[in-house]
Scaffold this motif. Sequence first.
Motif, PDB file in Angstrom:
ATOM      1  N   CYS A 153       0.976  -1.302   0.662  1.00 49.54           N
ATOM      2  CA  CYS A 153       0.349  -0.299   0.133  1.00 49.54           C
ATOM      3  C   CYS A 153       0.732   1.255  -0.228  1.00 49.54           C
ATOM      4  CB  CYS A 153      -0.901  -0.350   0.374  1.00 49.54           C
ATOM      5  SG  CYS A 153      -1.529   1.947   1.696  1.00 49.54           S
ATOM      6  N   CYS A 192       0.576   3.381   4.282  1.00 48.53           N
ATOM      7  CA  CYS A 192       0.638   2.594   5.246  1.00 48.53           C
ATOM      8  C   CYS A 192       1.964   1.563   4.615  1.00 48.53           C
ATOM      9  CB  CYS A 192      -0.053   2.008   5.979  1.00 48.53           C
ATOM     10  SG  CYS A 192      -1.348   0.046   5.290  1.00 48.53           S
ATOM     11  N   HIS A 237      -4.061   0.334   0.051  1.00 50.31           N
ATOM     12  CA  HIS A 237      -6.121  -0.716   0.494  1.00 50.31           C
ATOM     13  C   HIS A 237      -6.896   0.227   0.133  1.00 50.31           C
ATOM     14  CE1 HIS A 237      -2.772  -2.677   3.307  1.00 50.31           C
ATOM     15  NE2 HIS A 237      -3.134  -3.170   2.779  1.00 50.31           N
TER      16      HIS A 237
HETATM   17 ZN   LIG Z   1      -3.046   0.800   3.776  1.00 46.31          ZN
END
Ligand SMILES: [Zn+2]
Length: 160
Positions: free
Chosen positions: A100, A103, A135
Amino acid sequence: MTPSRKKVEGARPKFIEWLVARGAQVLRPTNEWELVRFDCASGVAIVYGNSKGGTTFTGEALKAWEAFMGSGAWSAGARTKRVKLSPIVHTLLERDGDRCFYCFGHTSDADRSVEHLVPVAHGGPNHISNLVLAHRACNALAGHMSAMEKIRIREQRGAQ
Ligand SMILES: [Zn+2]
């Protein structure tokens, strides 16, 4: 014992073909020392070549190599038995791996979205240079931010 760099380089096209046939997602090497880079259920695995003609294997790479050289069975496992990917997702996975943008966690087929760094509404192009994987939740959180703010979030997360 790991094989010589020369041996891996010689077998590389066949090894890559073999990996793909067993469900691995072969990624583009990110630097000159990476001979083979692929993703499988347990994560990214890499075969490095070194300047002394030797090799180093990470993750599942040695297990896969030994199965490839012998008659051992090996499979990339569940995570990469994926549904057909769109060409853009495929290209982004090749460029960035499956993490991602925000993150740095792994994304899966079930939880992955293509994020425009500069929103289309703000004139952002639909071009690969403006696209990253994230995400769904991370993407939604960043939805209304400017590209600069998005990059700041990423840098803050990365510094932790
Ligand atoms: Zn993420």
